[in-house]
Design a protein around this motif. Structure first.
Motif, PDB file in Angstrom:
ATOM      1  N   ALA A 160      11.357 -18.105   9.020  1.00 37.62           N
ATOM      2  CA  ALA A 160      11.151 -18.696   7.691  1.00 37.62           C
ATOM      3  C   ALA A 160       9.762 -19.316   7.591  1.00 37.62           C
ATOM      4  CB  ALA A 160      12.222 -19.736   7.403  1.00 37.62           C
ATOM      5  N   GLU A 161       9.365 -20.054   8.610  1.00 33.22           N
ATOM      6  CA  GLU A 161       8.069 -20.725   8.587  1.00 33.22           C
ATOM      7  C   GLU A 161       6.911 -19.725   8.569  1.00 33.22           C
ATOM      8  OE1 GLU A 161       8.990 -24.896  10.959  1.00 33.22           O
ATOM      9  OE2 GLU A 161       8.624 -23.077  12.134  1.00 33.22           O
ATOM     10  N   GLU A 162       7.123 -18.557   9.168  1.00 31.19           N
ATOM     11  CA  GLU A 162       6.045 -17.577   9.309  1.00 31.19           C
ATOM     12  C   GLU A 162       6.229 -16.356   8.404  1.00 31.19           C
ATOM     13  OE1 GLU A 162       6.166 -16.678  13.456  1.00 31.19           O
ATOM     14  OE2 GLU A 162       5.844 -18.779  14.059  1.00 31.19           O
ATOM     15  N   LEU A 163       7.201 -16.398   7.509  1.00 26.48           N
ATOM     16  CA  LEU A 163       7.474 -15.248   6.654  1.00 26.48           C
ATOM     17  C   LEU A 163       6.242 -14.911   5.816  1.00 26.48           C
ATOM     18  CD1 LEU A 163       9.775 -13.278   5.940  1.00 26.48           C
ATOM     19  CD2 LEU A 163      10.451 -14.840   4.119  1.00 26.48           C
ATOM     20  N   ASP A 164       5.902 -13.632   5.799  1.00 23.41           N
ATOM     21  CA  ASP A 164       4.727 -13.172   5.076  1.00 23.41           C
ATOM     22  C   ASP A 164       4.837 -13.567   3.600  1.00 23.41           C
ATOM     23  OD1 ASP A 164       2.626 -11.816   3.924  1.00 23.41           O
ATOM     24  OD2 ASP A 164       3.175  -9.843   4.686  1.00 23.41           O
ATOM     25  N   PRO A 165       3.864 -14.308   3.082  1.00 29.22           N
ATOM     26  CA  PRO A 165       3.908 -14.692   1.661  1.00 29.22           C
ATOM     27  C   PRO A 165       4.079 -13.494   0.729  1.00 29.22           C
ATOM     28  CG  PRO A 165       2.198 -15.927   2.787  1.00 29.22           C
ATOM     29  CD  PRO A 165       2.699 -14.907   3.769  1.00 29.22           C
ATOM     30  N   GLN A 166       3.503 -12.352   1.098  1.00 31.36           N
ATOM     31  CA  GLN A 166       3.637 -11.179   0.248  1.00 31.36           C
ATOM     32  C   GLN A 166       5.084 -10.730   0.156  1.00 31.36           C
ATOM     33  OE1 GLN A 166       1.352  -9.851  -1.782  1.00 31.36           O
ATOM     34  NE2 GLN A 166       3.099  -8.650  -2.517  1.00 31.36           N
ATOM     35  N   LYS A 167       5.852 -10.915   1.242  1.00 32.91           N
ATOM     36  CA  LYS A 167       7.279 -10.587   1.217  1.00 32.91           C
ATOM     37  C   LYS A 167       8.002 -11.479   0.223  1.00 32.91           C
ATOM     38  CE  LYS A 167      11.306  -8.994   2.569  1.00 32.91           C
ATOM     39  NZ  LYS A 167      11.766  -7.624   2.206  1.00 32.91           N
ATOM     40  N   ILE A 168       7.658 -12.745   0.205  1.00 35.81           N
ATOM     41  CA  ILE A 168       8.299 -13.700  -0.711  1.00 35.81           C
ATOM     42  C   ILE A 168       7.940 -13.360  -2.160  1.00 35.81           C
ATOM     43  CG2 ILE A 168       8.501 -16.140  -1.323  1.00 35.81           C
ATOM     44  CD1 ILE A 168       7.803 -16.776   1.616  1.00 35.81           C
ATOM     45  N   TRP A 169       6.674 -13.056  -2.399  1.00 43.48           N
ATOM     46  CA  TRP A 169       6.259 -12.676  -3.752  1.00 43.48           C
ATOM     47  C   TRP A 169       6.944 -11.396  -4.200  1.00 43.48           C
ATOM     48  CZ3 TRP A 169       4.208 -15.741  -7.162  1.00 43.48           C
ATOM     49  CH2 TRP A 169       3.388 -16.812  -6.769  1.00 43.48           C
ATOM     50  N   SER A 170       7.107 -10.445  -3.278  1.00 39.78           N
ATOM     51  CA  SER A 170       7.740  -9.168  -3.649  1.00 39.78           C
ATOM     52  C   SER A 170       9.201  -9.360  -4.030  1.00 39.78           C
ATOM     53  CB  SER A 170       7.613  -8.168  -2.497  1.00 39.78           C
ATOM     54  OG  SER A 170       8.369  -8.556  -1.367  1.00 39.78           O
ATOM     55  N   ILE A 171       9.874 -10.334  -3.415  1.00 37.49           N
ATOM     56  CA  ILE A 171      11.249 -10.643  -3.795  1.00 37.49           C
ATOM     57  C   ILE A 171      11.286 -11.203  -5.218  1.00 37.49           C
ATOM     58  CG2 ILE A 171      13.180 -12.204  -3.332  1.00 37.49           C
ATOM     59  CD1 ILE A 171      12.540 -11.877  -0.331  1.00 37.49           C
ATOM     60  N   ALA A 172      10.356 -12.101  -5.522  1.00 34.59           N
ATOM     61  CA  ALA A 172      10.316 -12.698  -6.866  1.00 34.59           C
ATOM     62  C   ALA A 172       9.996 -11.662  -7.933  1.00 34.59           C
ATOM     63  CB  ALA A 172       9.287 -13.826  -6.901  1.00 34.59           C
ATOM     64  N   GLU A 173       9.185 -10.679  -7.571  1.00 31.39           N
ATOM     65  CA  GLU A 173       8.745  -9.688  -8.558  1.00 31.39           C
ATOM     66  C   GLU A 173       9.871  -8.794  -9.075  1.00 31.39           C
ATOM     67  OE1 GLU A 173       5.627  -7.676  -6.546  1.00 31.39           O
ATOM     68  OE2 GLU A 173       4.155  -9.287  -6.871  1.00 31.39           O
ATOM     69  N   ILE A 174      10.951  -8.655  -8.298  1.00 32.98           N
ATOM     70  CA  ILE A 174      12.035  -7.774  -8.747  1.00 32.98           C
ATOM     71  C   ILE A 174      13.036  -8.497  -9.648  1.00 32.98           C
ATOM     72  CG2 ILE A 174      11.826  -6.338  -6.682  1.00 32.98           C
ATOM     73  CD1 ILE A 174      14.385  -7.618  -5.626  1.00 32.98           C
ATOM     74  N   VAL A 175      12.887  -9.797  -9.813  1.00 31.89           N
ATOM     75  CA  VAL A 175      13.808 -10.556 -10.670  1.00 31.89           C
ATOM     76  C   VAL A 175      13.551 -10.180 -12.129  1.00 31.89           C
ATOM     77  CG1 VAL A 175      14.510 -12.853 -11.440  1.00 31.89           C
ATOM     78  CG2 VAL A 175      13.897 -12.478  -9.036  1.00 31.89           C
ATOM     79  N   PRO A 176      14.563  -9.721 -12.859  1.00 31.26           N
ATOM     80  CA  PRO A 176      14.367  -9.385 -14.273  1.00 31.26           C
ATOM     81  C   PRO A 176      13.868 -10.593 -15.067  1.00 31.26           C
ATOM     82  CG  PRO A 176      16.454  -8.495 -13.483  1.00 31.26           C
ATOM     83  CD  PRO A 176      15.937  -9.389 -12.394  1.00 31.26           C
TER      84      PRO A 176
END
Length: 290
Positions: A205-221
């Motif tokens: 969690a502490e080292e999770l790639d920020p791009q991975k987190i942004w990509s999760i948010a991007e799929i939210v309708p």
């Protein structure tokens, strides 16, 4: 890409008044609708927090965006919501779907286990990892889990469900409190002996790639949060900042009146070994200096 709901099966328990539905991929989903009694944002919360938990390796149901057509709603008596003194049809469109644990085939799924059975859960240590996610995302509800075992199996495995109140439900504010986002029974935390117990989930969690987190948010309708991109961007930026506070938030729980970690060691074994390494072979035969 959404899967299409093809059949309504039954209403489920819970405040969001979810419905069990069969989808075009052949799987049954617990579907939360946009006009659920809690808040439309719980759909976004479910998708983001479930995918974050999945990204660090925790046992959560597969999650999908489920499209429910107006035709299906009009032709299914089950697809309605009780709103106090009124009843309302479920709203058509894109909804959140959590794949039903255990599926529709015979098995055994329970949401409560007696102490002796709970202590034997195969992946009990994952409650430590889920605490990481709940503290990071500010889950304002108690931690929910269900337990599943196949026929002839003796031990259950936990699956973590119901992430709708992460990010403080519909408010998208991080209002932390020591006893928020924790499981109701201390037994699941007895195995914690130090920070090493939270691995590998804490470091992931502490080292999770920020791009991975942004990509999760991007799929939210966008309709799940009112279409205001600035709001979800602010949420993710604050979530990224909070990674540095996860240990602090767990410590506040540790020091709370619950006393959840009775076996916590002040100094971990690993730290002792680093401070006092084993002597080398040469040291054992050198003897004192005269």
């Amino acid at each position: 890409m959404a899967v299409l709901a093809t059949q309504a099966i039954r209403r489920m328990r819970g405040g969001a008044q979810s419905h069990l539905m069969l989808a075009s991929d052949g799987h049954p989903y617990v579907v939360k609708f946009q006009n659920n009694p809690q808040h439309i944002r719980v759909l976004a919360n479910e998708l983001m927090a479930t995918r974050l938990a999945e990204a660090v390796g925790l046992s959560v149901p597969a999650s999908e965006i489920v499209e429910v057509t107006d035709w299906l709603i009009q032709n299914s008596k089950e697809l309605s919501l009780d709103l106090g003194q009124t009843q309302e049809q479920c709203r058509p469109g894109l909804q959140f779907g959590s794949r039903l644990v255990g599926g529709l085939m015979p098995g055994q799924v329970v949401d409560y286990l007696p102490e002796e059975r709970l202590a034997e859960v195969k992946n009990l240590a994952e409650f430590f990892g889920m605490l990481v996610i709940d503290k990071w995302t500010c889950n304002s509800n108690g931690r929910q889990a269900v337990f599943y075992k196949r026929p002839r199996e003796k031990r259950y495995a936990a699956t973590f469900i119901d992430q709708g109140y992460c990010f403080n439900a519909g408010e998208w504010k991080f209002v932390d409190a020591p006893l928020r986002g924790v499981y109701a029974r201390n037994l699941v935390y007895r195995g914690v002996v130090g920070w090493d117990s939270f691995e590998p989930w804490l470091s992931r969690a502490e080292e999770l790639d920020p791009q991975k987190i942004w990509s999760i948010a991007e799929i939210v309708p966008p309709e799940w949060y009112g279409g205001d991109l600035a709001e979800i961007e602010t949420l993710i930026e604050r979530l990224l900042e909070r990674r540095s506070r996860i240990r602090e938030l767990i410590t506040l729980f540790q020091e709370s009146s619950r006393q959840p970690f009775p076996n916590w060691m002040t100094v971990s074994i690993g730290a002792i070994e680093r401070q006092f390494p084993e002597p080398s072979w040469a040291d054992t035969i050198r003897g004192p200096i005269m």
